[in-house]
Design an enzyme around this catalytic site. Structure first.
Site, short mmCIF file in Angstrom:
data_model
loop_
_atom_site.label_atom_id
_atom_site.label_comp_id
_atom_site.label_asym_id
_atom_site.label_seq_id
_atom_site.Cartn_x
_atom_site.Cartn_y
_atom_site.Cartn_z
N GLY A 139 20.72 45.78 135.30
CA GLY A 139 20.89 47.24 135.32
C GLY A 139 22.28 47.59 135.81
N SER A 140 22.41 48.78 136.38
CA SER A 140 23.73 49.25 136.80
C SER A 140 24.19 48.53 138.07
CB SER A 140 23.66 50.75 137.09
OG SER A 140 22.84 50.98 138.21
N SER A 141 25.50 48.55 138.29
CA SER A 141 26.05 47.94 139.50
C SER A 141 25.56 48.69 140.74
CB SER A 141 27.58 47.96 139.46
OG SER A 141 28.02 47.18 138.37
N GLY B 282 22.21 47.34 141.44
CA GLY B 282 22.32 45.94 141.86
C GLY B 282 22.77 45.80 143.30
N GLU C 256 22.45 40.85 137.08
CA GLU C 256 23.17 40.97 135.80
C GLU C 256 23.41 42.46 135.61
OE1 GLU C 256 24.13 41.63 132.39
OE2 GLU C 256 22.14 41.05 131.69
N CYS D 47 25.08 45.84 127.82
CA CYS D 47 25.99 45.60 128.93
C CYS D 47 27.22 44.85 128.42
CB CYS D 47 25.30 44.87 130.07
SG CYS D 47 24.44 43.43 129.53
#
Ligand code: UN1
Length: 509
Positions: free
Chosen positions: A240-242, A245, A262, A296
């Site tokens: 998913g998004s940073s 994460g 990831e 991504c």
């Protein structure tokens, strides 16, 4: 395509439970309705997972692990082989559901299911190759080796853009490694999760195996948090998004759990003067508009040599005119809708920001309306001339927006490519060996994936998939990515009649 037939084949009802332990579906939470971005119609609804539901799942998963870990790995591989066979049978239906619920083209939906089949094949072979090393002991009559044991419960948090494949990259490997899996798919694509669960649950049932080997939970970040905070979840694999994460990473690290992250990408293609123009254009346009820019690995930046910059501007303008936008279920279309109206608003806001900053829009974006576009999720792919350090270029916008910029020296191109917080995928289009080797060298691309003369997206499952920096550092699918799903144990065995100490230490009693 008849959606009713597809739902019937995949055993999806009009109302579904979003919690499952193998074949047993239940859930006491709120109802979420899955709406297709293709035509804006409600497909079916799902009940979310409550804390009590989650406890039941964890109890079943933990119990299943005790049995599953004792089964020989090749026998577990045999279960995964059967899973791959069932995916082959249901490829058309599952691919169509992915396309209808998520909005990617039917070809890409089918491609996603193909990735699932491929990772199953990979995992079956792997089930006989979970190798450890042997070492020579410094002590006489001693033997040293290492072995890999399963971790336990693997929690998988995946995103809407690859609603089925990412789960299988994790599960196929985790299962042959002896782990059991609890999956929280995206609440934007809950029916894809149910379809996958139905397929694997049937195999577990036929094989007389505990359902707890494969479980699903459904809901938003609060359900994810149940897993990240739970010490019984040995590994959390999150895509998913940073931003997401970072929270997952911190929460799991606090309890010394493992993570496989990831996260966001900001992938660039360097276009050099020697690049083959035809393949460069195809790779660039597919990279930018494929999956409506919601991979991504989507191409977000083109770094073009100044000597060919204008030439590529013109070629891109012509190529973009040929991109057909419309229902992803119609094979003639290249690009379907964005996932939802929030994504459309985000797309629009980013373009507005770029225009406000004075950037030149080479190919205009915009939201499409009228016949066939009633869902309000269809947008035009957009190309903007930009500078790499602009704030909107530095962040990942999950939409078909491509930034173009020029460079003069190859070193400068590499610096631009690396000059973003993310580090997932990258590519150089060149026929010059010096340029490609520099790009692949330690002084070159800082990404987890670095390609030559192919696009940034569409990685094969055989390689390790993931990236550096704010992409999170995790690696999924091929190569030796399986090691994250296991724990390493070093064993030293003394078959002599004395106890010599290591490092020559004397200790006589
Ligand atoms: C993702 O977008 O999360 O390399 C995964 C690719 C695909 C996977 C993308 N195989 O584009």
């Amino acid at each position: 395509m008849n959606i009713e037939n597809i739902l019937r084949e995949l055993n999806i009802q009009s109302e579904n439970y979003g919690t499952a332990i193998g074949k047993r579906f239940f859930a006491a939470g709120d109802r979420i309705v899955s709406t297709s971005p293709v035509d804006g119609k409600a497909i079916a609804s799902v009940k979310t997972t409550t804390a009590d539901d989650y406890e039941q799942v964890m109890a079943a998963a933990t119990e299943a692990f005790a049995q599953w870990r004792t089964m020989p790995a090749p026998a577990r591989g045999e279960v995964v082989r059967k899973f791959g066979d069932k995916l082959r049978q249901h490829k058309a239906a599952l691919g169509a559901l992915v396309s209808y619920e998520m909005g990617k083209s039917l070809q890409e939906g089918l491609g996603e299911v193909q990735e699932m089949i491929d990772i199953c094949d990979f995992a079956v072979g792997l089930s006989r190759q979970l190798y450890g090393l042997t070492m020579h002991s410094e002590r006489p009559n001693h033997r040293m080796y290492e072995q890999w044991h399963p971790l336990g419960v693997v929690g998988i948090i995946s995103a809407f853009n690859f609603p089925v494949a990412v789960w299988s990259w994790n599960t196929a490997l985790a299962w042959v490694c002896g782990d059991v899996c609890v999956w929280k798919g995206s609440e934007k694509t809950p029916l894809c999760s149910i379809a996958c669960q139905n397929i694997i649950a049937e195999i577990l049932y036929e094989e007389g195996l505990p359902g707890g080997i494969s479980c699903i939970v459904t809901g938003d970040y609060r359900v994810g948090e149940m897993m990240t905070k739970d010490h019984r979840v040995a590994l959390v694999s999150a895509t998913g998004s940073s931003r997401m994460g970072k929270i997952v990473g911190q929460t799991v690290a606090e309890r010394f759990g493992k993570t496989l992250l990831e996260l966001g990408g900001n992938n660039a293609m360097i276009i050099t003067p020697s690049a083959d123009k035809a393949i460069t254009l195809t790779a660039a346009v597919f990279g930018a508009v494929g999956t409506a820019g919601q991979r991504c690995t989507s191409t977000r930046r083109l770094i073009i040599h100044s000597s060919v910059y204008n030439e590529y501007k013109e070629a891109l303008t012509n190529a973009y005119k040929q991109v057909k936008i419309g229902s992803p279920l119609d094979e003639n279309n290249h690009m379907g809708p964005l996932i939802d109206k929030d994504a459309v608003a985000n797309y629009q806001a980013t373009i507005d920001e770029a225009i406000k900053a004075g950037n030149h829009v080479l190919i205009e974006g915009g939201v499409l309306s009228g016949e066939g576009f009633e869902s309000g999720c269809y947008v035009k792919p957009c190309v903007i001339e930009a500078k790499n350090n602009q704030s909107f270029v530095q962040r990942e916008t999950f939409a078909p927006i491509l930034y173009i910029m020029s460079y003069d020296t190859i070193e400068e191109a590499v610096a631009i490519q690396n000059g973003v917080p993310q580090g997932l995928s990258s590519t150089i289009m060149t026929n010059d060996l010096r340029e490609s080797e520099l790009f692949l060298s330690a002084a070159g691309s800082d990404c987890g994936i670095a390609n030559v003369n192919i696009g940034t997206s569409g990685a094969e499952i055989g390689g390790a998939f993931g990236g550096e920096k704010e992409t999170g550092g995790g690696r999924e699918s091929g190569s030796d990515a399986w090691k994250i799903y296991m724990r390493r144990q070093t064993n030293t065995i003394n078959y002599g009649k004395t106890v010599p100490l290591a490092q020559g230490i004397k200790f006589d009693l």
